[in-house]
Every structure is written in structure tokens, then in C-alpha cells.
Design a protein around this motif. Structure first.
Motif, mmCIF file in Angstrom:
data_model
loop_
_atom_site.group_PDB
_atom_site.id
_atom_site.type_symbol
_atom_site.label_atom_id
_atom_site.label_comp_id
_atom_site.label_asym_id
_atom_site.label_seq_id
_atom_site.Cartn_x
_atom_site.Cartn_y
_atom_site.Cartn_z
ATOM 1 N N ILE A 186 0.813 -1.206 0.000
ATOM 2 C CA ILE A 186 0.000 0.000 0.000
ATOM 3 C C ILE A 186 0.858 1.272 0.000
ATOM 4 N N ARG A 187 2.049 1.219 0.566
ATOM 5 C CA ARG A 187 2.899 2.419 0.570
ATOM 6 C C ARG A 187 3.460 2.698 -0.820
ATOM 7 N N GLN A 188 3.902 1.647 -1.517
ATOM 8 C CA GLN A 188 4.400 1.846 -2.875
ATOM 9 C C GLN A 188 3.284 2.367 -3.785
ATOM 10 N N VAL A 220 3.311 -13.441 3.350
ATOM 11 C CA VAL A 220 3.041 -13.487 4.786
ATOM 12 C C VAL A 220 2.206 -12.267 5.161
ATOM 13 N N PHE A 221 1.086 -12.490 5.817
ATOM 14 C CA PHE A 221 0.185 -11.390 6.172
ATOM 15 C C PHE A 221 0.812 -10.492 7.227
ATOM 16 N N ASP A 222 0.738 -9.187 6.981
ATOM 17 C CA ASP A 222 1.260 -8.178 7.900
ATOM 18 C C ASP A 222 0.096 -7.529 8.640
ATOM 19 N N PRO A 223 -0.182 -7.909 9.871
ATOM 20 C CA PRO A 223 -1.341 -7.358 10.582
ATOM 21 C C PRO A 223 -1.188 -5.882 10.937
ATOM 22 N N ALA A 240 -11.219 -23.227 1.608
ATOM 23 C CA ALA A 240 -10.633 -22.974 0.287
ATOM 24 C C ALA A 240 -10.872 -21.548 -0.198
ATOM 25 N N ASP A 241 -11.959 -20.920 0.259
ATOM 26 C CA ASP A 241 -12.282 -19.586 -0.247
ATOM 27 C C ASP A 241 -11.496 -18.511 0.501
ATOM 28 N N THR A 242 -10.180 -18.549 0.317
ATOM 29 C CA THR A 242 -9.267 -17.562 0.885
ATOM 30 C C THR A 242 -8.243 -17.204 -0.193
ATOM 31 N N PRO A 243 -7.541 -16.083 -0.068
ATOM 32 C CA PRO A 243 -6.662 -15.629 -1.152
ATOM 33 C C PRO A 243 -5.636 -16.648 -1.627
ATOM 34 N N SER A 244 -5.096 -17.459 -0.723
ATOM 35 C CA SER A 244 -4.036 -18.380 -1.123
ATOM 36 C C SER A 244 -4.486 -19.351 -2.205
ATOM 37 N N TYR A 284 -6.694 -10.783 -11.614
ATOM 38 C CA TYR A 284 -6.873 -10.485 -10.192
ATOM 39 C C TYR A 284 -5.729 -10.988 -9.316
ATOM 40 N N HIS A 285 -4.660 -11.426 -9.936
ATOM 41 C CA HIS A 285 -3.492 -11.888 -9.190
ATOM 42 C C HIS A 285 -3.057 -10.841 -8.167
ATOM 43 N N ALA A 286 -2.976 -9.584 -8.613
ATOM 44 C CA ALA A 286 -2.506 -8.523 -7.723
ATOM 45 C C ALA A 286 -3.449 -8.327 -6.541
ATOM 46 N N PHE A 287 -4.756 -8.437 -6.790
ATOM 47 C CA PHE A 287 -5.703 -8.297 -5.680
ATOM 48 C C PHE A 287 -5.504 -9.398 -4.647
ATOM 49 N N TYR A 288 -5.404 -10.638 -5.113
ATOM 50 C CA TYR A 288 -5.262 -11.737 -4.161
ATOM 51 C C TYR A 288 -3.939 -11.650 -3.410
ATOM 52 N N TYR A 289 -2.892 -11.197 -4.109
ATOM 53 C CA TYR A 289 -1.610 -11.014 -3.409
ATOM 54 C C TYR A 289 -1.762 -9.958 -2.319
ATOM 55 N N GLN A 290 -2.360 -8.830 -2.648
ATOM 56 C CA GLN A 290 -2.543 -7.771 -1.649
ATOM 57 C C GLN A 290 -3.399 -8.242 -0.479
ATOM 58 N N SER A 291 -4.439 -8.998 -0.791
ATOM 59 C CA SER A 291 -5.318 -9.483 0.274
ATOM 60 C C SER A 291 -4.574 -10.409 1.221
ATOM 61 N N ALA A 292 -3.735 -11.270 0.645
ATOM 62 C CA ALA A 292 -2.973 -12.212 1.471
ATOM 63 C C ALA A 292 -1.870 -11.523 2.252
ATOM 64 N N ALA A 293 -1.336 -10.432 1.712
ATOM 65 C CA ALA A 293 -0.186 -9.781 2.331
ATOM 66 C C ALA A 293 -0.560 -8.669 3.299
ATOM 67 N N GLN A 294 -1.615 -7.869 2.966
ATOM 68 C CA GLN A 294 -1.914 -6.697 3.782
ATOM 69 C C GLN A 294 -3.403 -6.392 3.952
ATOM 70 N N LEU A 295 -4.200 -6.546 2.896
ATOM 71 C CA LEU A 295 -5.571 -6.037 2.926
ATOM 72 C C LEU A 295 -6.528 -6.870 3.753
ATOM 73 N N GLY A 296 -6.277 -8.175 3.845
ATOM 74 C CA GLY A 296 -7.206 -9.052 4.546
ATOM 75 C C GLY A 296 -8.351 -9.489 3.651
ATOM 76 N N TYR A 297 -9.197 -10.393 4.172
ATOM 77 C CA TYR A 297 -10.228 -11.036 3.353
ATOM 78 C C TYR A 297 -11.257 -11.662 4.296
#
Length: 416
Positions: free
Chosen positions: A93-95, A310-313, A296-300, A266-279
């Protein structure tokens, strides 16, 4: 001039952006944007969907209200605004906020009037993130239906779905769950009727995920009183397999869950969700005993094999804290029935505000607010942007909140 948009000239732009703003020597990529020019002195609306750039960008509600200019930009790592090879660790999100800041720096000298940034859903979230890191880029922010999730399996959404609509919609919620259970019980009869190419996620898993998603997507995009797709149209126990498939796919296009093209977009969305945005956590509890692929219905699930961010809380915790304590001139618009409203931003007392459309879904906007809330929102915007609002939204509130077409709004359940 664009004949489809009287009063505007359209300019297609690209801006050279560093892949890593902290290390510009590491390479660049070209980020796309579209400028809708109305006047040198009019306000500027800075818009992003949070995804790709629309083929034909149109003036947003704010641009129409204030006869404003509009800059629509594509989020980094979507469509052609993606460097090749791709360093996914630089999608944060910062970049992305620095990308938006670079656009603002490039155009502020041409447009000296007031600026506001905006977007719906992920675009609204992105606009808030820009303000967090670069609060002086714009004078105000209007974020539509923008959630802030706590984790990649956020349970708040399930609690919302259990009671959405209140007592008056209890029968509708029960009918939906009963229909979902019948879909899973009769999957052997319904699945063969599904068309599509399931290259990355097989049909059985994609079908089950679609069934699990149905409750969420129903309330996200549909008005419950819609005669064709609302509560009264939920297929009953005597429905044929074809009728069951048709209703499911009217809400959840199953082939979008397993196709390579959709998952790449939507690769970028799922990556962001798994890394920072949540789901949201999967809404599986009402389907107990029938789920073959729990969790199964999670970004990974939607990311390529071997990709495990790795998710950053702390990322969203920082945003939430800033919005609640320091954010100035932020306006949030939510829909009462929209599941994403389970995780609303809490605005500060620093001239920031939140409005909720009664019975609204993921297409909620200022026009759909009650008369008093709409007047209050327009007064705030007029003060922030120092320009008279158009008279169009001074009329009475629409009688009902319409079903949202996916062409109108990119939701946070992106394949849906």
C-alpha cells in the motif's frame, strides 16, 4: 473531445514509475491513466478502481456533481501497469500510495483548484491509503463502500451475514441457506450444466466456492426486492438442476473462479489481500456436513503455486489508527445491506464523516442517501471543494436501491 462525455476532453496518459520508490535505480514500469479535462480552474477528482483502468473511463459521481476534471489511474501491477519480471514484494500500500503521489505531483501545476480523491470498494481503500501516506496530495477524500479487514480470515463478515437485513429479512436469509445446501446436495446433477474452462481450479472446487460465496454476493450486489434475482426468486425445493444453476450463476459466474485469464487479472488483488488487505472468512457454518474443501475460499487458493505472502497485521492496524485519530476531511459512504459494511472505517472527529444508505448495497452512493444525509454530505463537499454542487442530487432519494451491475462497480470479490 469525447462525444460520449459532453464538456470533457480525454487524454490517455502513461507515467514512468519506479518499481521500488525507495530504490529508483532498480527499474521502472509504465502506469496508465486517463485524464478527463473540463476546465483549468475546476476541481480535480483523482479516481482509481483499485484494479485496472476502464476501457472507457466515465465521470464519477463527484466529477458530475462539481463539473470537475478527473484523473483515473490504474493500480500498480494490474493489466499493463505491471513490470515484467514482476517483483511481487513491491506490491504494497505504501508503494501504491507513492504512485498516486507521483501522479498528483505531475498534474498539480496544471490544475491549481481543489483536489479530492475517491474510489469505490478497493478504490476507496486505495484513496484512504494515499491520504495516510501523503495527506496533502488532495484536499479531501470520499471513499465509497470501503472496508478495512483485520486478517485474511476475518470473521466479522460472517457475523454480519447471519443477521443482514434484520428480522424482516430472516426468511430470505433462511431461503438462501436452504438453497445453498440443496446445491451442494445435488452437485452431481448441477455441476455438469456449468460451462467454462477450469484450468487452475477444478470445476468441483470452483462450484463449491461459488455456492459458499452466494450469500455474500447476493447481499453485496442485489436488492432483496429485485423480482428477478432477489429474495422472492430464490429457487425452492422443486427447482430443476438447470433452474438452480441459472440462479447461482446469475449471482456468481462460476467460470471466473477457475479460468487462467480471470485469475491472472486479479493476481494482484489476491496477493494484496494475502499480504496486507485481509479477506472475509468463508461463510461455511450454515453448510456444515456438505463442504468438501473447507477453508478454500481464501486468497491463497487463487495465487500461483509456490507463492505464499506473509500477512502483515500492522498494515491495516496503522491505517485504522490514522483514520480514527488523524484523518481530516474524509467522507465514507456505506450500504446497510452490503456485507463489506461489516468492517467500516471509523472516522476521526477532525471534519471526517460516515454515512450509510438505508437498504443500500455495494453500489451505494451520495444520491441514495436520505434527504437529510444527502444535504449534509453535499454541504461538506461544497465547503471542501469551494464550488456549487449540481442540482441533480437535490431531488428526492430514489425509491429503491437498484441491483449493481458488475460493469458499474468492481467489487472486492473481484471474480464475481
Amino acid at each position: 473531445p469525447d462525444v460520449a462525455m459532453p464538456g470533457y476532453q480525454r487524454f490517455d496518459l502513461t507515467l514512468t514509475q519506479p518499481i521500488d520508490h525507495d530504490h529508483p535505480e532498480a527499474g521502472t514500469f509504465m502506469q496508465r491513466a486517463a485524464l478527463l479535462h473540463a476546465s483549468d480552474t475546476a476541481p480535480m477528482v483523482m479516481f482509481t478502481s483499485g484494479y485496472g483502468l476502464a476501457t472507457t473511463p466515465r465521470p464519477t459521481e463527484l466529477a458530475r456533481l462539481f463539473s470537475a476534471n478527473q484523473l483515473s489511474y490504474e493500480h500498480r501491477y494490474f493489466v499493463s501497469s505491471r513490470p515484467v519480471p514482476t517483483d511481487w514484494s513491491k506490491l504494497d500500500i505504501r508503494q501504491a500510495a507513492l504512485d498516486a503521489h507521483h501522479f498528483a505531483e505531475a498534474l498539480h501545476w496544471l490544475y491549481p483548484g481543489r483536489w479530492v480523491n475517491t474510489g469505490g470498494s478497493k478504490g476507496g481503500m486505495t484513496s484512504v491509503y494515499q491520504r495516510r501516506f501523503h495527506p496533502c496530495d488532495v484536499d479531501a477524500t470520499v471513499a465509497y463502500v470501503a472496508p478495512t479487514s483485520a486478517s485474511t480470515v476475518d470473521p466479522a463478515y460472517n457475523a454480519f451475514l447471519e443477521q443482514v437485513g434484520g428480522p424482516s429479512r430472516a426468511a430470505c436469509r433462511a431461503d438462501l441457506v436452504a438453497f445453498q445446501r440443496r446445491l451442494l446436495e445435488q452437485r452431481a446433477a448441477v455441476e455438469p450444466l456449468v460451462q467454462g474452462t477450469f484450468t487452475l481450479i477444478d470445476l468441483d472446487k470452483a462450484f463449491e466456492i461459488a455456492v459458499i460465496e452466494l450469500s455474500f454476493v447476493f447481499w453485496q450486489y442485489t436488492h432483496p426486492d429485485d423480482p428477478q434475482n432477489g429474495c422472492g426468486a430464490v429457487p425452492g425445493p422443486t427447482a430443476t438442476p438447470e433452474e438452480m444453476r441459472a440462479f447461482l450463476e446469475a449471482h456468481v459466474p462460476i467460470d471466473s473462479l477457475g479460468g487462467a485469464a480471470s485469475l491472472d487479472y486479479y493476481h494482484a488483488f489476491y496477493y494484496q489481500s494475502a499480504a496486507q488487505l485481509g479477506y472475509p472468512a468463508p461463510y461455511e457454518a450454515p453448510l456444515a456436513g456438505l463442504v468438501h474443501f473447507p477453508g478454500a475460499d481464501t486468497p491463497s487458493t487463487y495465487l500461483p503455486a509456490g507463492e505464499h505472502p506473509v500477512f502483515d497485521p500492522q498494515a491495516m492496524a496503522d491505517i485504522d489508527a490514522w483514520v480514527a485519530s488523524e484523518g481530516e476531511r474524509l467522507m465514507f459512504i456505506y450500504g446497510e445491506f452490503d456485507p463489506w459494511s461489516a468492517e467500516m472505517f471509523q472516522p476521526s472527529t477532525r471534519d471526517s464523516h460516515r454515512f450509510v444508505v438505508a437498504g443500500g448495497n455495494h453500489g451505494s452512493n451520495i444520491a441514495q442517501l436520505s434527504a437529510s444525509d444527502r444535504s449534509a454530505a453535499l454541504a461538506l463537499l461544497t465547503r471542501w471543494l469551494a464550488a456549487p454542487a449540481a442540482a441533480a442530487l437535490q431531488a428526492s432519494r430514489p425509491a429503491s436501491v437498484r441491483r449493481v451491475d458488475r460493469e458499474d462497480l468492481e467489487g472486492l470479490r473481484p471474480p464475481l
